[in-house]
Scaffold this active site. Structure first.
Site, PDB file in Angstrom:
ATOM      1  CG  HIS A  39      -1.865  -0.987   1.214  1.00 29.14           C
ATOM      2  ND1 HIS A  39      -2.747  -1.397   0.099  1.00 29.14           N
ATOM      3  CD2 HIS A  39      -2.436  -2.028   2.007  1.00 29.14           C
ATOM      4  CE1 HIS A  39      -3.625  -2.250   0.579  1.00 29.14           C
ATOM      5  NE2 HIS A  39      -3.366  -2.895   1.566  1.00 29.14           N
ATOM      6  CG  ASP A  71      -2.869  -8.590   0.807  1.00 28.04           C
ATOM      7  OD1 ASP A  71      -2.383  -8.892   1.772  1.00 28.04           O
ATOM      8  OD2 ASP A  71      -3.871  -7.929   0.942  1.00 28.04           O
TER       9      ASP A  71
HETATM   10 ZN   LIG Z   1      -4.273  -7.152   2.852  1.00 30.92          ZN
END
Ligand SMILES: [Zn+2]
Length: 293
Positions: A118, A153
């Site tokens: 992220h 993910d």
């Molecule tokens: Zn995640």
């Protein structure tokens, strides 16, 4: 499990040192994986060093690096731990060590925290400070021409996508739950393919996207494949609503390992159910060992 493993595993216990009480990105996640593996007789983990700052600067701005280094930030999800710069540098070093292994034609998994996918050039967030897999891929591109990144993910790899968008040398593919953090990844464009999946999906429906991703990867003809691996697709994960069982990770690994023939390295991202993450990782490793032999 057979003695001579195909997959090298990188881990350093220093990465367990920082924590915030009650935060889902806890050291217990990695501890659960390591202690499960040790119970299965797997104890040979390889160490690694901190990544060098010039390599980090190929991915992140100096402003962002200094923000982390000087603890000069506030993000409600991403705690401002004392010394987090060193832990983030160490985690990225683990990803680079796994990448070096793949460049030497062996598969590898970096069991690291904090996660990275992220984090973008100029931003942190979602428990991530530096983008470990992006830094490792930049390292690979010094000696090879093409790397495919597959982000498995349960969340969209928004940081990785933003770093490599429009790159001719990188293919980015992410399969993730739609309409949840980080609220991106609903569209595909140029070199970035996004497969947002509905909440509640099980592995037998999800795997259609995995097969499709493998076709795209093979068409791109990468020399190395880099995988952001998260276990927050598990049915008991507290942050997402996907429905994988422990043994689904065995099948997932076999599909990837059979579908992709080039050296592959994995970097740990999320996965927050302490009770299932150890066995889920072990199932994944078992599937990989079975099909890569
Ligand atoms: Zn995640």
């Amino acid at each position: 499990m057979v003695k001579n493993r195909i997959m090298e595993i990188f881990f350093r216990k220093e990465l367990l040192e920082y924590y915030e009480p009650g935060h889902p990105e806890s050291p217990q996640r990695l501890e659960a994986i390591i202690s499960f593996l040790e119970k299965k007789g797997i104890t040979n983990f390889l160490g690694f060093e901190e990544v060098l700052e010039p390599l980090v600067a190929e991915v992140h701005s100096h402003k962002h690096i200094n923000t982390v280094k000087n603890n000069n930030f506030f993000d409600p999800d991403t705690p401002n731990f004392p010394g987090i710069y060193r832990y983030a540098m160490l985690a990225s070093g683990g990803a680079v060590a796994a990448a070096k292994t793949a460049l030497n034609k062996k598969d590898a998994f970096a069991l690291i925290r904090p996660p990275g996918h992220h984090a973008g050039k100029d931003f942190l967030g979602g428990f991530c400070y530096f983008n470990n897999i992006a830094i490792a891929v930049k390292y690979c591109l010094k000696s090879i021409k093409r790397v495919a990144i597959l982000d498995l993910d349960g969340h969209h790899g928004n940081g990785t996508e933003s770093i490599f968008r429009e790159s001719k040398q990188v293919l980015f593919i992410s399969i993730h739950q739609s309409h949840c953090y980080p609220w991106t990844g609903l569209m595909s464009f140029s070199n970035c393919y996004n497969f947002p999946v509905r909440k509640g999906i099980n592995f037998s429906d999800y795997k259609i996207f995995l097969f499709e991703s493998i076709v795209l990867i093979n068409k791109f003809t990468p020399e190395v494949v880099a995988i952001s691996m998260g276990f927050d697709t598990h049915k008991n994960d507290p942050l997402l609503d996907l429905q994988f069982s422990d043994s689904d990770y065995y099948h997932m690994a076999r599909i990837i390992g059979q579908g992709i023939s080039v050296p592959t390295f994995f970097v740990l991202e999320g996965g927050y159910d302490i009770k299932s993450i150890g066995n889920s990782f072990y199932c994944f490793l078992s599937g990989w060992e079975k099909c890569r032999r």
